[in-house]
Structure formats: structure tokens, C-alpha cells
Design a protein around this motif. Structure first.
Motif, PDB file in Angstrom:
ATOM      1  N   GLU A 132       0.826  -1.207   0.000  1.00 43.87           N
ATOM      2  CA  GLU A 132       0.000   0.000   0.000  1.00 43.87           C
ATOM      3  C   GLU A 132       0.858   1.254   0.000  1.00 43.87           C
ATOM      4  OE1 GLU A 132      -3.385   0.245  -0.271  1.00 43.87           O
ATOM      5  OE2 GLU A 132      -3.170  -1.884  -0.727  1.00 43.87           O
ATOM      6  N   ALA A 140       2.586   1.705  -3.411  1.00 44.96           N
ATOM      7  CA  ALA A 140       1.633   2.133  -4.436  1.00 44.96           C
ATOM      8  C   ALA A 140       1.460   3.646  -4.450  1.00 44.96           C
ATOM      9  CB  ALA A 140       0.283   1.457  -4.222  1.00 44.96           C
ATOM     10  N   MET A 188       6.791  -4.215  -5.477  1.00 46.78           N
ATOM     11  CA  MET A 188       5.377  -4.561  -5.348  1.00 46.78           C
ATOM     12  C   MET A 188       5.061  -5.858  -6.078  1.00 46.78           C
ATOM     13  SD  MET A 188       2.900  -1.222  -5.470  1.00 46.78           S
ATOM     14  CE  MET A 188       3.735  -0.338  -6.774  1.00 46.78           C
ATOM     15  N   LEU A 231       0.019  -5.078 -12.944  1.00 47.72           N
ATOM     16  CA  LEU A 231       0.682  -3.861 -12.486  1.00 47.72           C
ATOM     17  C   LEU A 231       1.911  -3.564 -13.326  1.00 47.72           C
ATOM     18  CD1 LEU A 231       1.345  -1.584 -10.415  1.00 47.72           C
ATOM     19  CD2 LEU A 231       2.473  -3.341  -9.032  1.00 47.72           C
TER      20      LEU A 231
END
Length: 389
Positions: free
Chosen positions: A164, A167, A183, A199
Motif C-alpha cells: 500500500e 503504491a 510490489m 501492475l
């Protein structure tokens, strides 16, 4: 004795005394409530010059009138810092409350009050003093420093929170691609391989720099293989230029990013970099032989390597690594056999630190050696915890 609002408004000193002499605090509070804001402000300034006992009595009147901040100001300096802090909290003045908590020695409550009041740098400072790393990470996110927050979450073994935070690293940040790569590895490790691939594909679609990054391409190939898409993975690797310059062509920042070197000073880091030597490894050559004694650290600068479960022809391929990846770091500090077979997929340029060279470095850099072994032990313990949960 009873006084009217008109009498209170005549003269501030007289109003001050009139409130103090009321037999009922409730009546005094009501009279105070009926004053105008400018009258209340002047009365408080007059009261601030009074003796401690009088200030305390008037503070109780203000508290009953729900002027909590006014009561707190009257009591400030009277030796009741914890009570002052609570009153400031009730009045919504959280930064003033935090300062009072600090004077009372209640650092944890002060940190929370700073955070609640939006004084994030002060909150971060207080949490750092407490060693409260999770709270520090939360503050760093709110301060717009998500990459630093992610590093703390990584140390805490909280992959979801780390993802998180990463991101939130903006695309213009020089660490954005590094964040995307991390990530992807975290998402894949949590079983979200398709999400990681999506992603990565989205990042590469939106940036020429990302499309040209060998490390991202190698990660994309790895994820494709994880999903059984070997042909697509081979196509990605085939498009990698064999002579592409790595983003950190001299390797210093790649070496610096290895976790066990994370606390070295600038001078110690530079000395370690001088121990390293660049090596060229032809395509097909074996860098690490499974079961053999570890020979030191390799940091990839250009090209790609394949990691296999063993030396057999039918050994399972575990990974494909590109620039920025490192291999064999455990052999620098622990005498253990190599756990996988690593072979150069393309011609590879790498930094190498031999075990002998590293041992000499440790012998001559005592403070650095302590930091390295402490972080190695910390990382090893984190791996053991991860395997046992």
C-alpha cells in the motif's frame, strides 16, 4: 454574594474577583458563559497574572463553562501538565495538548496528539524516540514519504502495508520503478501473480523508461513463467538488448541497496565498493553451483541469469534475474553450500565481492562488521518467521 452580567462587564479585575467569590461554581460558570468573547479574553489575561490558587479556582469555573482551552491556559505552569493536556484535548487544541503531555513525560500520548493535530513531523520525531516503527510508517505516509514508510513496513514483516505504501510512490519519483518491482515480488509472494503482472504491464505501457528497464523485463518474464506462459516469457527475454546499459551501470547504488549493507556509513560503503571487482560472464556459464561452497557475492549490472533447482538437465527453473539482482550474499557471512544452480542466460556484467575480500573488509571495519552481522541476523530471523507462519 451575587453579581449580574452588567456588573461583570464594568471592569475586568472586578469581574475576575466576582467570579472567584461566587459560592457556587455552577453560577460562576453561567455568569462566565454570558460574557462576550472579548470580555472573556481580557478576563483570562488578568487571571494569568494572579496567584496559582486563584488561577486554579477560576480554571474550575472555566472548565464547568466548557471553555476547556481557557482552563488549560490558566493551569499551564501550575504543575499540572497532565491535566492541562487533557483540557487542551477536550478543547480540540491537540498540538498544545501534545506539548503539555511532553512536559508531563507522557511521550506516547504526546505523539498521538501531535498526529491528531496534524503536526506530523513532531509526531514522527516523538514516535522515533519511542521506537514505534509502525506509527512512524503511518506518519511517513501522511507526510508524503511513502517509500520510507514502505521500508519500515518491510522491516516489520507487513507485506500488505508495504504494498500500500509503495503504491503511493509517484511516477515522477526516481524510486518509482524500484517500487513497482518490489510490489510485483510482494504480490506474487502473496499469491497474486496475475495482479503483479497486470501492475507491471500497466507500468511498462505508460513509460518508455519502464519499457527499456531490463530489471522490469526480467521480472515480467519470471511472472509469465509462473503462470505457465513460457513462450511469452521467452519473447520478453529475447527483446532484451544484450548490451543495454543498466540504470546504475557502476553498481554502487545496487550494492548499497542490499539489505545487510543498509546501515553502513558513506565512508564504509565506499570502502566496500572498492573491494568489489567487475567481472564479465559469458552466456551459458555457471555463476553458482548448487551444493558447492559459496564463493561470494554477485551483483548483476547487465544481462540476465536463470536460477534452477539443481544442475540436472530437467531441473525446475525458479527465476530469471536481471540488473540490480544479487546472488550469494549469504556466503559472505555464513559458511553454507549454495542452495540453487545459477546460469547466465545472456552475457553478464556483474560486480563481484569474494569471500576472502569481504573477510578482510570486516577485519578492518569493526563498526561496519557489527552493523552487517546485526542486519543479517535480523533478516534471517524474519525469513524464519515467514516460513513458520
Amino acid at each position: 454574594m451575587s453579581v449580574s452580567e452588567a456588573e461583570l462587564s464594568v471592569e475586568v479585575p472586578r469581574a475576575f474577583q466576582a467570579l472567584l467569590t461566587q459560592p457556587s461554581p455552577e453560577v460562576a460558570a453561567q455568569l462566565y458563559e454570558e460574557l462576550g468573547s472579548s470580555q472573556r479574553e481580557r478576563l483570562q489575561k488578568e487571571a494569568a497574572q494572579a496567584a496559582v490558587a486563584e488561577r486554579q479556582r477560576l480554571a474550575e469555573v472555566l472548565r464547568q463553562a466548557r471553555d476547556f482551552s481557557g482552563a488549560a491556559r490558566l493551569l499551564d505552569g501550575c504543575g499540572a501538565a497532565a491535566l492541562v493536556a487533557e483540557l487542551y484535548v477536550q478543547g480540540g487544541r491537540y498540538v498544545d495538548a501534545a506539548e503539555a503531555y511532553l512536559r508531563a513525560g507522557e511521550v506516547e500520548r504526546a505523539a498521538a496528539a501531535f498526529e491528531r493535530g496534524g503536526a506530523m513531523e513532531r509526531a514522527l520525531e516523538a514516535y522515533r524516540g519511542l521506537g514505534a516503527r509502525e506509527a512512524m510508517a503511518h506518519c511517513l505516509v501522511r507526510l508524503g514519504r511513502p517509500y520510507e514508510a514502505a521500508q519500515l513496513y518491510r522491516e516489520l514483516g507487513q507485506p500488505h502495508a508495504e504494498v500500500e505504501a509503495l503504491a503511493s510512490v509517484p511516477s515522477g519519483d526516481p524510486r518509482h520503478l524500484e517500487s513497482v518491482l518490489r510490489m510485483c515480488k510482494l504480490l506474487d509472494g502473496e499469491g497474486f501473480t496475475r495482479r503483479a503482472l497486470a501492475l507491471l504491464a500497466d507500468t511498462m505501457r505508460g513509460s518508455e523508461t519502464a519499457r527499456a528497464d531490463p530489471a522490469l523485463a526480467a521480472e515480467k518474464a519470471r511472472l509469465l513463467r509462473r503462470l505457465g506462459m513460457d513462450a511469452e516469457a521467452e519473447a520478453v527475454i529475447a527483446r532484451l538488448p544484450s548490451n543495454a546499459a543498466a540504470p546504475e551501470s557502476n553498481g554502487y547504488h545496487y550494492l548499497k541497496a542490499i539489505p545487510i549493507f543498509g546501515e553502513l556509513s558513506l565512508d564504509d560503503m565506499k570502502d566496500l565498493y572498492r573491494v568489489a571487482r567487475q567481472v564479465l560472464i559469458p552466456a551459458g556459464a555457471v555463476l553458482l553451483e548448487k551444493g558447492s561452497a559459496g564463493s561470494g557475492l554477485f551483483v548483476l549490472l547487465e544481462g540476465a541469469v536463470d536460477v534452477f533447482s539443481g544442475p540436472e538437465a530437467d531441473a525446475r527453473q525458479l527465476n530469471t534475474l536481471g540488473p540490480g539482482a544479487y546472488l550469494g550474499e549469504i556466503s559472505l557471512v555464513q559458511d553454507a553450500p549454495v542452495s540453487a544452480q545459477v546460469r547466465a542466460r545472456t552475457a553478464v556484467r556483474a560486480l563481484r565481492i569474494t569471500r576472502a575480500g569481504f573477510q578482510h573488509y570486516l577485519d578492518t571495519h569493526e563498526a561496519a562488521a557489527l552493523r552487517i552481522f546485526r542486519l543479517f541476523t535480523h533478516n534471517l530471523a524474519a525469513r524464519v518467521r515467514a516460513l513458520s507462519t
